[in-house]
Design a protein around this motif. Structure first.
Motif, mmCIF file in Angstrom:
data_model
loop_
_atom_site.group_PDB
_atom_site.id
_atom_site.type_symbol
_atom_site.label_atom_id
_atom_site.label_comp_id
_atom_site.label_asym_id
_atom_site.label_seq_id
_atom_site.Cartn_x
_atom_site.Cartn_y
_atom_site.Cartn_z
ATOM 1 N N GLN A 157 0.835 -1.199 0.000
ATOM 2 C CA GLN A 157 0.000 0.000 0.000
ATOM 3 C C GLN A 157 0.866 1.242 0.000
ATOM 4 O O GLN A 157 0.554 2.240 -0.660
ATOM 5 C CB GLN A 157 -0.927 -0.011 1.225
ATOM 6 N N PHE A 202 2.025 1.915 -3.439
ATOM 7 C CA PHE A 202 0.954 2.460 -4.266
ATOM 8 C C PHE A 202 0.716 3.917 -3.920
ATOM 9 O O PHE A 202 0.556 4.770 -4.807
ATOM 10 C CB PHE A 202 -0.332 1.654 -4.067
ATOM 11 N N ILE A 254 0.948 7.274 -6.452
ATOM 12 C CA ILE A 254 -0.088 8.301 -6.601
ATOM 13 C C ILE A 254 0.488 9.673 -6.270
ATOM 14 O O ILE A 254 0.247 10.646 -6.988
ATOM 15 C CB ILE A 254 -1.321 7.979 -5.733
ATOM 16 N N ALA A 296 0.698 12.758 -8.848
ATOM 17 C CA ALA A 296 0.007 14.003 -8.485
ATOM 18 C C ALA A 296 0.993 15.166 -8.440
ATOM 19 O O ALA A 296 0.697 16.271 -8.914
ATOM 20 C CB ALA A 296 -0.691 13.838 -7.136
ATOM 21 N N ILE A 298 -15.710 17.647 -14.672
ATOM 22 C CA ILE A 298 -16.449 16.815 -13.725
ATOM 23 C C ILE A 298 -15.884 16.963 -12.321
ATOM 24 O O ILE A 298 -16.612 17.190 -11.361
ATOM 25 C CB ILE A 298 -16.398 15.336 -14.171
ATOM 26 N N ILE A 299 -14.598 16.851 -12.218
ATOM 27 C CA ILE A 299 -14.001 16.827 -10.882
ATOM 28 C C ILE A 299 -14.079 18.179 -10.209
ATOM 29 O O ILE A 299 -14.316 18.269 -9.010
ATOM 30 C CB ILE A 299 -12.526 16.361 -10.984
ATOM 31 N N ILE A 354 -7.321 18.260 -7.629
ATOM 32 C CA ILE A 354 -7.496 16.834 -7.910
ATOM 33 C C ILE A 354 -6.764 16.003 -6.866
ATOM 34 O O ILE A 354 -7.268 14.977 -6.396
ATOM 35 C CB ILE A 354 -7.009 16.495 -9.330
ATOM 36 N N LYS A 382 -8.772 15.819 -3.811
ATOM 37 C CA LYS A 382 -9.931 14.950 -4.002
ATOM 38 C C LYS A 382 -9.508 13.492 -3.851
ATOM 39 O O LYS A 382 -10.190 12.687 -3.208
ATOM 40 C CB LYS A 382 -10.512 15.197 -5.410
ATOM 41 N N ILE A 383 -8.381 13.149 -4.430
ATOM 42 C CA ILE A 383 -7.885 11.774 -4.343
ATOM 43 C C ILE A 383 -7.535 11.421 -2.907
ATOM 44 O O ILE A 383 -7.806 10.316 -2.423
ATOM 45 C CB ILE A 383 -6.692 11.584 -5.307
ATOM 46 N N ASN A 387 -10.691 10.774 -1.089
ATOM 47 C CA ASN A 387 -11.247 9.479 -1.462
ATOM 48 C C ASN A 387 -10.548 8.362 -0.714
ATOM 49 O O ASN A 387 -11.164 7.374 -0.315
ATOM 50 C CB ASN A 387 -11.104 9.242 -2.972
ATOM 51 N N LYS A 436 -11.882 8.186 2.728
ATOM 52 C CA LYS A 436 -13.231 7.612 2.668
ATOM 53 C C LYS A 436 -13.169 6.092 2.523
ATOM 54 O O LYS A 436 -13.904 5.360 3.195
ATOM 55 C CB LYS A 436 -13.959 8.240 1.473
ATOM 56 N N ARG A 437 -12.270 5.629 1.676
ATOM 57 C CA ARG A 437 -12.135 4.172 1.483
ATOM 58 C C ARG A 437 -11.661 3.504 2.766
ATOM 59 O O ARG A 437 -12.139 2.428 3.131
ATOM 60 C CB ARG A 437 -11.150 3.852 0.354
ATOM 61 N N LYS A 452 -14.430 3.201 5.248
ATOM 62 C CA LYS A 452 -15.356 2.127 4.835
ATOM 63 C C LYS A 452 -14.811 0.769 5.228
ATOM 64 O O LYS A 452 -15.547 -0.118 5.678
ATOM 65 C CB LYS A 452 -15.545 2.151 3.310
#
Lengths: 220, 54
Positions: free
Chosen positions: A25, A28, A32, A36, A141-142, A192, A195-196, A199, A202-203, A206
């Motif tokens: 992780q 990864f 990102i 970015a 959109i974003i 952006i 926002k990532i 997210n 948020k993940r 969850k």
């Protein structure tokens, strides 16, 4: 300036399905962050480069000088829009943005354009129309239409080209110039990135919630 | 990647429904797009438009 049609004739590759490589992780997350940060840097560089060469006004001046009225472009795989400096394939294949001017001559197909002696035409570089639409759509959109109208303008323009209702090359230029110069500077890249990051949080929340549900523990 | 695919991807990112793989794919796509734009801007702004006008 060499006009590389080979680049145009090469279809855009379909995105490859990410290989199932076992990475941590942390690795990864690092990828990102790297992408970015690269986005922020390159948009800042775009801003500097525009300034270095004379600023948005100079960009607009050159685009206007060459791009609008006498340009006609052919297609290499998609729908032709005569009289417009841009073309876009409605089926989604890569179109191209080609801005060129011929001295008093309208060109209606690619072969004819190529046959014009180089001394009689000015041509700018080529950029994939598909990319431009893609980038502006993503931003639209974003970032929400209300806060970044420049992205909306590009998307609307290309939607009109796609459905054949777009008229007039002159109207394209202000939108394109605004898009490029507003894109430069890194503001949208930061948005952006935020926002990532949101997210990701948020993940993770969850996951925690699911974990607690599965073990029967209450989320305090 | 087609604009429609990008549109769907961007919508997922906006709605918070994207996976990290999709977010990475979007970033890479945007990076590639900006690089193309930089190339395009360079060509536009380093072209001499004055010597070939009608």
């Amino acid at each position: 300036m060499k006009f590389n049609f080979d680049k145009l004739n090469t279809p855009e590759p379909e995105p490859k399905t990410p290989e199932k490589v076992e990475i941590t992780q942390e690795e990864f997350d690092a990828q990102i962050e790297q992408e970015a940060n690269k986005l922020k840097t390159s948009t800042q560089e775009l801003a500097k480069e525009i300034e270095k060469w004379g600023g948005p006004e100079e960009f607009k001046r050159k685009m206007e000088k060459v791009g609008a009225t006498k340009s006609t472009f052919s297609h290499y795989g998609g729908n032709e829009v005569k009289g417009s400096p841009f073309f876009y394939n409605a089926e989604g294949e890569s179109g191209g943005i080609i801005i060129g001017k011929t001295l008093g001559k309208d060109i209606h197909d690619d072969l004819e354009y190529r046959s014009i002696p180089r001394k009689d035409k000015i041509d700018f570089g080529v950029m994939s129309g598909s990319f431009l639409v893609g980038v502006s759509t993503a931003l639209d959109i974003i970032l929400e239409k209300s806060s970044e109208p420049f992205a909306t303008g590009v998307v609307e323009m290309f939607e009109k080209i796609q459905d054949g209702s777009f008229m007039g090359g002159d109207a394209i230029l202000p939108v394109i110039v605004t898009f490029f110069t507003a894109l430069a500077g890194g503001g949208f890249a930061s948005a952006i990135h935020e926002k990532i990051r949101a997210n990701k949080v948020k993940r993770e929340l969850k996951k925690q919630e699911l974990k607690h549900k599965m073990t029967g523990a209450e989320l305090k | 990647m087609t604009p429609d695919k990008i549109k769907n991807l961007a919508q997922k990112v906006k709605d918070g429904e994207s996976t990290q793989e999709e977010e990475l794919a979007l970033l890479k796509y945007l990076n590639e797009g900006v690089e193309q734009m930089r190339e395009f801007v360079k060509e536009v702004m380093t072209t001499d438009v004055n010597s070939k006008t009608e």
